[in-house]
Design a protein around this motif. Structure first.
Motif, PDB file in Angstrom:
ATOM      1  N   SER A   1       0.800  -1.218   0.000  1.00 41.11           N
ATOM      2  CA  SER A   1       0.000   0.000   0.000  1.00 41.11           C
ATOM      3  C   SER A   1       0.833   1.268   0.000  1.00 41.11           C
ATOM      4  O   SER A   1       0.287   2.372  -0.081  1.00 41.11           O
ATOM      5  CB  SER A   1      -0.929   0.006   1.225  1.00 41.11           C
ATOM      6  N   LEU A   2       2.156   1.137   0.111  1.00 41.29           N
ATOM      7  CA  LEU A   2       3.020   2.312   0.097  1.00 41.29           C
ATOM      8  C   LEU A   2       3.044   2.968  -1.279  1.00 41.29           C
ATOM      9  O   LEU A   2       3.001   2.296  -2.314  1.00 41.29           O
ATOM     10  CB  LEU A   2       4.450   1.917   0.477  1.00 41.29           C
ATOM     11  N   GLY A   3       3.170   4.280  -1.271  1.00 41.88           N
ATOM     12  CA  GLY A   3       3.397   5.018  -2.490  1.00 41.88           C
ATOM     13  C   GLY A   3       4.879   5.143  -2.761  1.00 41.88           C
ATOM     14  O   GLY A   3       5.714   4.574  -2.041  1.00 41.88           O
ATOM     15  N   LEU A   4       5.243   5.909  -3.792  1.00 38.42           N
ATOM     16  CA  LEU A   4       6.652   6.108  -4.143  1.00 38.42           C
ATOM     17  C   LEU A   4       7.413   6.739  -2.980  1.00 38.42           C
ATOM     18  O   LEU A   4       6.963   7.727  -2.394  1.00 38.42           O
ATOM     19  CB  LEU A   4       6.753   7.005  -5.377  1.00 38.42           C
ATOM     20  N   GLY A   5       8.574   6.150  -2.654  1.00 39.69           N
ATOM     21  CA  GLY A   5       9.397   6.685  -1.574  1.00 39.69           C
ATOM     22  C   GLY A   5       8.820   6.487  -0.195  1.00 39.69           C
ATOM     23  O   GLY A   5       9.263   7.119   0.764  1.00 39.69           O
ATOM     24  N   GLY A   6       7.845   5.581  -0.060  1.00 42.28           N
ATOM     25  CA  GLY A   6       7.187   5.377   1.222  1.00 42.28           C
ATOM     26  C   GLY A   6       8.050   4.665   2.246  1.00 42.28           C
ATOM     27  O   GLY A   6       9.081   4.074   1.921  1.00 42.28           O
ATOM     28  N   VAL A   7       7.606   4.724   3.497  1.00 39.24           N
ATOM     29  CA  VAL A   7       8.337   4.126   4.613  1.00 39.24           C
ATOM     30  C   VAL A   7       7.381   3.272   5.429  1.00 39.24           C
ATOM     31  O   VAL A   7       6.287   3.728   5.788  1.00 39.24           O
ATOM     32  CB  VAL A   7       8.952   5.208   5.529  1.00 39.24           C
TER      33      VAL A   7
ATOM     34  N   ARG B   1       4.252 -13.728  13.476  1.00 40.66           N
ATOM     35  CA  ARG B   1       5.642 -13.287  13.399  1.00 40.66           C
ATOM     36  C   ARG B   1       6.227 -13.432  11.993  1.00 40.66           C
ATOM     37  O   ARG B   1       7.303 -12.913  11.723  1.00 40.66           O
ATOM     38  CB  ARG B   1       6.499 -14.088  14.381  1.00 40.66           C
ATOM     39  N   LYS B   2       5.538 -14.147  11.130  1.00 44.15           N
ATOM     40  CA  LYS B   2       6.074 -14.398   9.795  1.00 44.15           C
ATOM     41  C   LYS B   2       5.143 -13.818   8.738  1.00 44.15           C
ATOM     42  O   LYS B   2       3.921 -13.800   8.893  1.00 44.15           O
ATOM     43  CB  LYS B   2       6.263 -15.898   9.565  1.00 44.15           C
ATOM     44  N   THR B   3       5.734 -13.349   7.661  1.00 47.31           N
ATOM     45  CA  THR B   3       4.967 -12.833   6.534  1.00 47.31           C
ATOM     46  C   THR B   3       5.768 -13.054   5.266  1.00 47.31           C
ATOM     47  O   THR B   3       6.965 -13.375   5.314  1.00 47.31           O
ATOM     48  CB  THR B   3       4.639 -11.348   6.715  1.00 47.31           C
ATOM     49  N   THR B   4       5.121 -12.881   4.141  1.00 46.75           N
ATOM     50  CA  THR B   4       5.789 -12.967   2.849  1.00 46.75           C
ATOM     51  C   THR B   4       5.598 -11.642   2.127  1.00 46.75           C
ATOM     52  O   THR B   4       4.470 -11.149   2.035  1.00 46.75           O
ATOM     53  CB  THR B   4       5.195 -14.104   1.988  1.00 46.75           C
ATOM     54  N   ILE B   5       6.699 -11.046   1.629  1.00 43.69           N
ATOM     55  CA  ILE B   5       6.587  -9.765   0.956  1.00 43.69           C
ATOM     56  C   ILE B   5       6.995  -9.897  -0.511  1.00 43.69           C
ATOM     57  O   ILE B   5       7.713 -10.819  -0.889  1.00 43.69           O
ATOM     58  CB  ILE B   5       7.452  -8.685   1.638  1.00 43.69           C
ATOM     59  N   ASP B   6       6.515  -8.962  -1.285  1.00 46.11           N
ATOM     60  CA  ASP B   6       6.938  -8.835  -2.673  1.00 46.11           C
ATOM     61  C   ASP B   6       8.054  -7.789  -2.692  1.00 46.11           C
ATOM     62  O   ASP B   6       7.800  -6.606  -2.435  1.00 46.11           O
ATOM     63  CB  ASP B   6       5.752  -8.383  -3.529  1.00 46.11           C
ATOM     64  N   VAL B   7       9.276  -8.206  -2.951  1.00 45.69           N
ATOM     65  CA  VAL B   7      10.403  -7.280  -2.863  1.00 45.69           C
ATOM     66  C   VAL B   7      10.297  -6.141  -3.862  1.00 45.69           C
ATOM     67  O   VAL B   7      10.914  -5.084  -3.680  1.00 45.69           O
ATOM     68  CB  VAL B   7      11.754  -8.016  -3.046  1.00 45.69           C
ATOM     69  N   THR B   8       9.505  -6.328  -4.906  1.00 49.72           N
ATOM     70  CA  THR B   8       9.355  -5.222  -5.861  1.00 49.72           C
ATOM     71  C   THR B   8       8.599  -4.042  -5.256  1.00 49.72           C
ATOM     72  O   THR B   8       8.700  -2.918  -5.752  1.00 49.72           O
ATOM     73  CB  THR B   8       8.646  -5.684  -7.151  1.00 49.72           C
ATOM     74  N   ASP B   9       7.838  -4.307  -4.162  1.00 47.07           N
ATOM     75  CA  ASP B   9       7.191  -3.196  -3.463  1.00 47.07           C
ATOM     76  C   ASP B   9       8.230  -2.243  -2.867  1.00 47.07           C
ATOM     77  O   ASP B   9       7.961  -1.062  -2.668  1.00 47.07           O
ATOM     78  CB  ASP B   9       6.271  -3.718  -2.354  1.00 47.07           C
ATOM     79  N   LEU B  10       9.391  -2.775  -2.559  1.00 46.51           N
ATOM     80  CA  LEU B  10      10.493  -1.948  -2.077  1.00 46.51           C
ATOM     81  C   LEU B  10      11.314  -1.386  -3.236  1.00 46.51           C
ATOM     82  O   LEU B  10      11.642  -0.195  -3.286  1.00 46.51           O
ATOM     83  CB  LEU B  10      11.403  -2.758  -1.147  1.00 46.51           C
ATOM     84  N   ILE B  11      11.639  -2.257  -4.190  1.00 43.10           N
ATOM     85  CA  ILE B  11      12.560  -1.882  -5.268  1.00 43.10           C
ATOM     86  C   ILE B  11      11.962  -0.840  -6.194  1.00 43.10           C
ATOM     87  O   ILE B  11      12.547   0.230  -6.430  1.00 43.10           O
ATOM     88  CB  ILE B  11      12.961  -3.136  -6.069  1.00 43.10           C
ATOM     89  N   TRP B  12      10.793  -1.117  -6.742  1.00 42.60           N
ATOM     90  CA  TRP B  12      10.224  -0.240  -7.758  1.00 42.60           C
ATOM     91  C   TRP B  12       9.702   1.079  -7.186  1.00 42.60           C
ATOM     92  O   TRP B  12       9.617   2.075  -7.906  1.00 42.60           O
ATOM     93  CB  TRP B  12       9.109  -0.964  -8.511  1.00 42.60           C
ATOM     94  N   LYS B  13       9.351   1.059  -5.897  1.00 47.09           N
ATOM     95  CA  LYS B  13       8.827   2.281  -5.287  1.00 47.09           C
ATOM     96  C   LYS B  13       9.911   3.096  -4.581  1.00 47.09           C
ATOM     97  O   LYS B  13       9.639   4.190  -4.092  1.00 47.09           O
ATOM     98  CB  LYS B  13       7.731   1.935  -4.271  1.00 47.09           C
ATOM     99  N   GLY B  14      11.119   2.541  -4.516  1.00 45.24           N
ATOM    100  CA  GLY B  14      12.157   3.230  -3.755  1.00 45.24           C
ATOM    101  C   GLY B  14      11.766   3.365  -2.298  1.00 45.24           C
ATOM    102  O   GLY B  14      12.116   4.335  -1.621  1.00 45.24           O
ATOM    103  N   ALA B  15      11.037   2.370  -1.798  1.00 44.27           N
ATOM    104  CA  ALA B  15      10.527   2.402  -0.425  1.00 44.27           C
ATOM    105  C   ALA B  15      11.536   1.782   0.534  1.00 44.27           C
ATOM    106  O   ALA B  15      12.507   1.143   0.118  1.00 44.27           O
ATOM    107  CB  ALA B  15       9.205   1.652  -0.348  1.00 44.27           C
ATOM    108  N   ARG B  16      11.295   1.965   1.819  1.00 39.94           N
ATOM    109  CA  ARG B  16      12.145   1.325   2.813  1.00 39.94           C
ATOM    110  C   ARG B  16      11.289   0.765   3.949  1.00 39.94           C
ATOM    111  O   ARG B  16      10.187   1.242   4.212  1.00 39.94           O
ATOM    112  CB  ARG B  16      13.216   2.263   3.347  1.00 39.94           C
ATOM    113  N   MET B  17      11.857  -0.227   4.611  1.00 38.68           N
ATOM    114  CA  MET B  17      11.154  -0.942   5.677  1.00 38.68           C
ATOM    115  C   MET B  17      12.118  -1.155   6.828  1.00 38.68           C
ATOM    116  O   MET B  17      13.273  -1.516   6.616  1.00 38.68           O
ATOM    117  CB  MET B  17      10.671  -2.282   5.132  1.00 38.68           C
ATOM    118  N   SER B  18      11.679  -0.901   8.060  1.00 43.02           N
ATOM    119  CA  SER B  18      12.557  -1.088   9.208  1.00 43.02           C
ATOM    120  C   SER B  18      11.759  -1.543  10.415  1.00 43.02           C
ATOM    121  O   SER B  18      10.538  -1.410  10.470  1.00 43.02           O
ATOM    122  CB  SER B  18      13.310   0.210   9.543  1.00 43.02           C
ATOM    123  N   GLY B  19      12.477  -2.095  11.393  1.00 45.38           N
ATOM    124  CA  GLY B  19      11.867  -2.532  12.635  1.00 45.38           C
ATOM    125  C   GLY B  19      12.048  -1.496  13.729  1.00 45.38           C
ATOM    126  O   GLY B  19      12.855  -0.563  13.604  1.00 45.38           O
TER     127      GLY B  19
END
Length: 341
Positions: free
Chosen positions: A229-235, A245-263
Motif C-alpha cells: 500500500s506504500l506510495g513512491l518513496g514510502g516508509v 511473526r512471519k509474513t511474505t513480501i513482494d520485494v518489488t514493493d520496495l525496489i520499484w517504489k524506492g521504499a524502505r522498511m525497518s523494525g
C-alpha cells in the motif's frame, strides 16, 4: 506490598497475587507508588514464554503511573506524579505491584488535566506512535496508514498523525462492529477488513497513490499488504506481531517504489528521543485534541482476566489495572472513551 507475579511462564494460570518486600530507595532510581498500570501484548508474550531470556518468578507490567516517594539523585520532586515505560516486567520487576523503582529517564511528569487511568494507558502506545512517526519522516500533509484502529498503537498513531495535520490518516477494523464503533468515535477512513482488503481500501481512499508512511503494529499478512500500500518513496515501520511473526513480501514493493522498511523497539530508544516525543504528545492530550481510549479498568487482583480480555476479546481501546480497588470502581464508572469531534 501486593504484587501480581508470574510464578511460571505458562499462560494466565501462571499469574498469582503475592506479598513482596517493598523496594528500598536507590540513588539512581525513583521510588514510585504505583497508582495504575497498563496491560500490553508484551505482557502476554512474556507470560507465554515468548522471550527466551526472561525467567520466572517475575512481576509483569512495562508501563504505569504513580507518585514519587523518593527521588534519589534525580531532578524530580517527591510528591510529583509521573508516567513511565521501560523494560520493566521483562528482566526486572514490573508495574503490577504497589511500589516500583523507576529510572528517571523513563519517567515524565503528568499534567493535572490527565488522570491516572489515562496516564497509565499512554506510555507504550503513544511513545511508540510518536517516535515511529518521527523516524518515518512525518510532516504535515503526509498520508499515514496505521492498521488496527481499536488497538493501542494503531489508535495512538491515528490520533497523533491527525492532530499534527496529516494529509490523510487511514486505519483498519477487523469486523463490522469495530468499524461501526470507529465511526461512532469520529474516526474516518477506516477500512472494514470483513468486506474489503487492506490494499484495496488504501487504493480506493488514496485514489491509487498509496500512503507515505505505514506504522504497522500487527505483523503477519497485514505487514505484506501494508507494504504493497506504500506510495513512491514510502516508509514502513513494523513493531508488533499480534497477527503473526512471519509474513511474505513482494520485494518489488520496495525496489520499484524506492521504499524502505525497518523494525522498531521502544525500549531501544534514546532518552533524548523519548523526552522529545513526550514534549509533542503531552500538550495534545492535555489540550484535548487527542483523546486516548480506555476500554476497561480492572483491579490489580484481576490482572489475569484483564490480560486474557486484551488478548482474546481484542477490545476497542486500552485495558488498565487500577491498584486501589475502591478507586477502580469509581474510575470504571467514568467514560474514558473518546467522544466524536
Amino acid at each position: 506490598m501486593r504484587a501480581i507475579q508470574a510464578g511460571t511462564l505458562s499462560g494466565y494460570n501462571g499469574l498469582r497475587q503475592v506479598e513482596l518486600p517493598q523496594p528500598k530507595p536507590a540513588k539512581d532510581r525513583l521510588l514510585v507508588r504505583v497508582a495504575a498500570a497498563g496491560v500490553t501484548p508484551l505482557d502476554h508474550t512474556i507470560l507465554s514464554g515468548g522471550l527466551p531470556r526472561t525467567t520466572a518468578p517475575l512481576v509483569l507490567g512495562n508501563e504505569g503511573v504513580g507518585v514519587i516517594e523518593d527521588a534519589g539523585d534525580s531532578s524530580f520532586s517527591v510528591g510529583s506524579r509521573v508516567m513511565f515505560a521501560g523494560p520493566y516486567g521483562v528482566r526486572e520487576s514490573g508495574a503490577w505491584q504497589e511500589w516500583l523503582l523507576v529510572r528517571p529517564e523513563d519517567a515524565a511528569l503528568v499534567p493535572d488535566a490527565i488522570d491516572d487511568v489515562i496516564a497509565a494507558s499512554l506510555p507504550v502506545a503513544y511513545l511508540t506512535a510518536q517516535i515511529t512517526l518521527t523516524l518515518a519522516g512525518f510532516k504535515p500533509g503526509k498520508t499515514v496508514l496505521a492498521p488496527a484502529i481499536g488497538g493501542s498503537v494503531g489508535n495512538a498513531t491515528y490520533q497523533l498523525a491527525r492532530a499534527q495535520a496529516a494529509g490523510k490518516v487511514i486505519s483498519t477494523a477487523g469486523s463490522a462492529a469495530k468499524a461501526a464503533r470507529a465511526r461512532e468515535l469520529g474516526f474516518e477512513d477506516v477500512i472494514d477488513l470483513s468486506t474489503e482488503g487492506l490494499a484495496e481500501g488504501v487504493r480506493r481512499i488514496t485514489a491509487g497513490k498509496g500512503v507515505d508512511i505505514v506504522i504497522d503494529g500487527i505483523g503477519g499478512t497485514v505487514t505484506s499488504e501494508a507494504l504493497s500500500s506504500l506510495g513512491l518513496g514510502g516508509v514502513l515501520i513494523t513493531l508488533g506481531y499480534s497477527a503473526g511473526r512471519k509474513t511474505t513480501i513482494d520485494v518489488t514493493d520496495l525496489i520499484w517504489k524506492g521504499a524502505r522498511m525497518s523494525g522498531f523497539s521502544l525500549f531501544a530508544q534514546s532518552p533524548l528521543g523519548v523526552a522529545a516525543a513526550w514534549r509533542d504528545i503531552v500538550p495534545l492530550i492535555a489540550g484535548g485534541s487527542v483523546k486516548p481510549v480506555v476500554e476497561r479498568v480492572y483491579p490489580l487482583a484481576e490482572a489475569a482476566e484483564a490480560l486474557r480480555h486484551l488478548i482474546e476479546d481484542r477490545p476497542f481501546g486500552k485495558v488498565v489495572l487500577e491498584h486501589d480497588p475502591e478507586k477502580c470502581a469509581a474510575v470504571s464508572r467514568k467514560d474514558h472513551a473518546q467522544t466524536k469531534g
